[in-house]
Scaffold this motif. Sequence first.
Motif, short mmCIF file in Angstrom:
data_model
loop_
_atom_site.label_atom_id
_atom_site.label_comp_id
_atom_site.label_asym_id
_atom_site.label_seq_id
_atom_site.Cartn_x
_atom_site.Cartn_y
_atom_site.Cartn_z
N LYS A 91 1.45 5.99 4.60
CA LYS A 91 1.93 4.63 4.35
C LYS A 91 3.46 4.57 4.42
O LYS A 91 4.03 3.71 5.12
CB LYS A 91 1.46 4.15 2.97
CG LYS A 91 2.00 2.78 2.56
CD LYS A 91 1.45 2.37 1.21
CE LYS A 91 2.03 3.15 0.07
NZ LYS A 91 3.46 2.78 -0.20
N SER A 113 -3.26 2.06 5.47
CA SER A 113 -3.13 2.92 4.29
C SER A 113 -2.84 2.10 3.04
O SER A 113 -3.37 2.37 1.96
CB SER A 113 -2.02 3.96 4.50
OG SER A 113 -2.27 4.74 5.64
N LEU A 114 -1.99 1.08 3.18
CA LEU A 114 -1.69 0.20 2.06
C LEU A 114 -2.96 -0.48 1.55
O LEU A 114 -3.23 -0.51 0.34
CB LEU A 114 -0.66 -0.84 2.49
CG LEU A 114 -0.30 -1.94 1.48
CD1 LEU A 114 0.45 -1.34 0.31
CD2 LEU A 114 0.54 -3.03 2.14
#
Length: 560
Positions: free
Chosen positions: A446, A68-69
């Motif tokens: 995240k 997600s990052l």
Amino acid sequence: MGILRDNPELALFLCLAAGYLVGKLRVGPITLGGICGTLIVSLLVGAWTKVTVSDDVKTIFFALFIFSLGYMAGPQFFTNLNKKSLRFFTLCLIEVVSVVAIAFGLAEAFDLDVGTAAGILAGAATESAVVGTATEAIGKLSDLTQEQITQYQGHVATAYTVCYLFGLITIVIYTSQIMPMMLRINLRDASRELWEKMRGSGGGLEADEREALPGMVGRTFLVTLADGAKVGDLERRLGGRVTVEAVKRGSKVLTPPPPDFELTLSDLVLTVGRRANIIEAGRVIGPETPAVPGLDTPLATTQISLTDKGVVGKSLDTLSKEHPEFSSGGVYVTDVLRNEQHLPATPETVVDRGDVLTLVGARSGLGKLASKVGAVVKNDATDFIYLGLGIVAGSLLGQVVVEFGDVPMSLGTGGGCLISGLLFGWFRSRTQTFGAFPPQAASTLKDMGLAIFIACTGLVSGPQAWPLLKEYGALLPFAGIAMVLIPATISLVVGTKLLKIEKPLLIGAIAGQQCSTPAITSITQVAQSSVPMLGYTITYTLSNFLLPLTGPLLVGVLGA
């Protein structure tokens, strides 16, 4: 204590709740944040209860976090790989080389084990992702016993916690208070002066703010001057920048009126367009009237991604002239989104492939135009096919081992998912028609992925915390402070003397190379301006990619 040991999920979420509560405590401009608070609480709970959590839980949630990052940073990361951003990239390289070199030097000088050295690196760099990549890399060292692996992984978390605390305090005070004095500037005045030079690019709004004067408006006019004019002729006279959406004559309302419809005295006309053009319309049609009941028409809103190569480098004004659907369909561009950055939707704004335009107008006109210049953006629900394939690709990439002499190097699941996230996020930004991962969903996944990973790490590492603190208690605070001051000072000198970066931007960029959100928050409070954020976003994105890779690098070198 027994119930927590028998039900580790209770301990896990208790650490999350209590950790984020601790993270909210404020001392001056400094707050620990939820992640550091969760690690402190989980270390204490782990030492007290000796809860065991499956390693698979850590791996899964860390993969979700790191993908997600990367997905969120991907578009901006690749956009920043250009000549203009090269000088900021230099600052990130200074950070990476410095912290790895200092951590390696401390390990050699004080005979630190690989876990303690990696924890010092992660904590002093205030980069939580390094905890995951380093912990994973330690687990793959073939010459360690399982007991040593568990012990060293526990040392990562403990060293990270202490160094993070001192590193966080140092970077906040150094960037917001000491650096302006060293540069002999008043940060508030310098930021205002720089903003005046850059203000042509337009300002931004906070999340709870709206424009007092919106760009596109609807107004009703009483026909006094346009008696006898046809609707089509009137719109052409106004340059195609105003559309007549409805006409009320007596008790009858015509929506929309045909182009050959002839206006007469006392007709009420509803027009839509940009404010400046609507003002001109009043001079042509007649006086403006209050809102008239029944004289209204709904306008649809849609977002389209520019996928047609023919639109690249053209202004919105040129697009509107090339596509008559803009004027004939009454379609207006109200916003231009490029890599999560909002650009002013003026006629002079030049668009690029992958830009997302917000269109407002009649539904029929929107449909015709969208099919010609791009595709409708689909971002209402997460595309789990795309998400799943991205994490699979990252996990497979992380299994690849490359030998550098006698040193085996592997990205691991963390590094692999970070790279795949960058690529999948960037590829999605090029079309916006598939692979939806809404920002709110990505941000939640995240934050939760990292928080649960950190809680699992702390619970498992708790029993090893106290022996490590007794052995290296004085070294850890020193390392946390030194590994902030050295790269930050080098970047300050290089940024001013060689790279010639504007001073407010440079201070923000140094906070970004350290990936320190508390630091940039304190800087913008002192500056009373968001200008330092312009430097922060570039280095923050680049360091978010580079720093997590230092964990496997340091572990590989020391492990060899």
